[in-house]
Design an enzyme around this catalytic site. Sequence first.
Site, PDB file in Angstrom:
ATOM      1  N   ARG A   1      48.167  51.424  31.855  1.00 34.70           N
ATOM      2  CA  ARG A   1      49.196  50.415  32.815  1.00 34.70           C
ATOM      3  C   ARG A   1      50.632  50.578  32.040  1.00 34.70           C
ATOM      4  NH1 ARG A   1      46.429  52.058  36.196  1.00 34.70           N
ATOM      5  NH2 ARG A   1      45.699  50.845  37.876  1.00 34.70           N
TER       6      ARG A   1
ATOM      7  N   HIS B   1      52.163  59.764  36.713  1.00 31.09           N
ATOM      8  CA  HIS B   1      51.014  59.012  37.096  1.00 31.09           C
ATOM      9  C   HIS B   1      49.815  60.009  37.487  1.00 31.09           C
ATOM     10  CE1 HIS B   1      49.323  54.879  38.132  1.00 31.09           C
ATOM     11  NE2 HIS B   1      48.410  55.402  37.961  1.00 31.09           N
TER      12      HIS B   1
END
Length: 309
Positions: free
Chosen positions: A224, A272
């Site tokens: 994250r 991502h």
Amino acid sequence: MSILFSWENGNADLWQREFATRLPSQQFQIFPDVGAVDDVEYALVWMPPIGDLKRYPNLKAILSIGAGCDHILRDPDVPKNVPIVRLVDDVSVRDMSHFALHWALHFQRNFYLYAEQQRDGIWQRHSYRDISQHCIGVLGLGGMGTPIARMFANLGFEVLGWSRGRKAVDAVTCFAGLDELPEVLAKSTIVISVLPLTSETAGLLNCDRFSQMKAGSFLVNIGRGPVINDANLIAALDEGQLGAAALDVFDVEPLPTEHPFWKHPRVYVTPHAAGPTKDISAIKQIVGNIGKIEKGEDPHPVWNRQLGY
């Protein structure tokens, strides 16, 4: 009973066809055409609109179309009595592992240096350290981190694993708790973060942690984004404390065009993309979890409100 699908950029037609085949007796509603909100018992979601999930009084489960739950928990009104089921399927685990391996080899074999030399037209070979001289530190030993740690161990790397609580992983030396984190950072030449975002991990990798890392070591973040303090990372790279960083997740996504990561010579940005959801494998796991719930069994893995992951 009906199933709600709420994923703005997802392939809704594909999901509807697959659910019609796998769960033909259940209605499949595509947001915003929900129909009767009282009929919705399962919500399959990615970045659901703020405030929407509280509209369904008979929800049995919220099923994340992804491993993380941040996109759900950004809504303060998410029903607290409804389990949130994470998505960790074998295909995503495989892809995340391969992504981590790519960047570890990229740094171990000096490919990052050759990329810089190509831009300048420089023909120069560099010696590289054998994998026996590298130590991989994996931060986070959950459903993603543990297979990644095992993979590197099976390839002959020395591997250290770190997690909130004590874990045992074959061929991996495991550490736990904040007191043991400095030892992992000090010994690792390549640190791979697969950490979830919790109150304890937010900003965990900051100037103090970077100073504890081996000089010239590398960082890969596929967990994250907010786990890293961006400004502190740039400073550590500019000072030479870190050799380079491969970042797939960020505090703000998409990464703003003005962010310094884009043009930093030792930062490698991917959007991502380490382990994007694969529709068919995700559908198979989600259908399986719905089946478990309907039989009175517990789905897996369920987001833990106390631990934050």
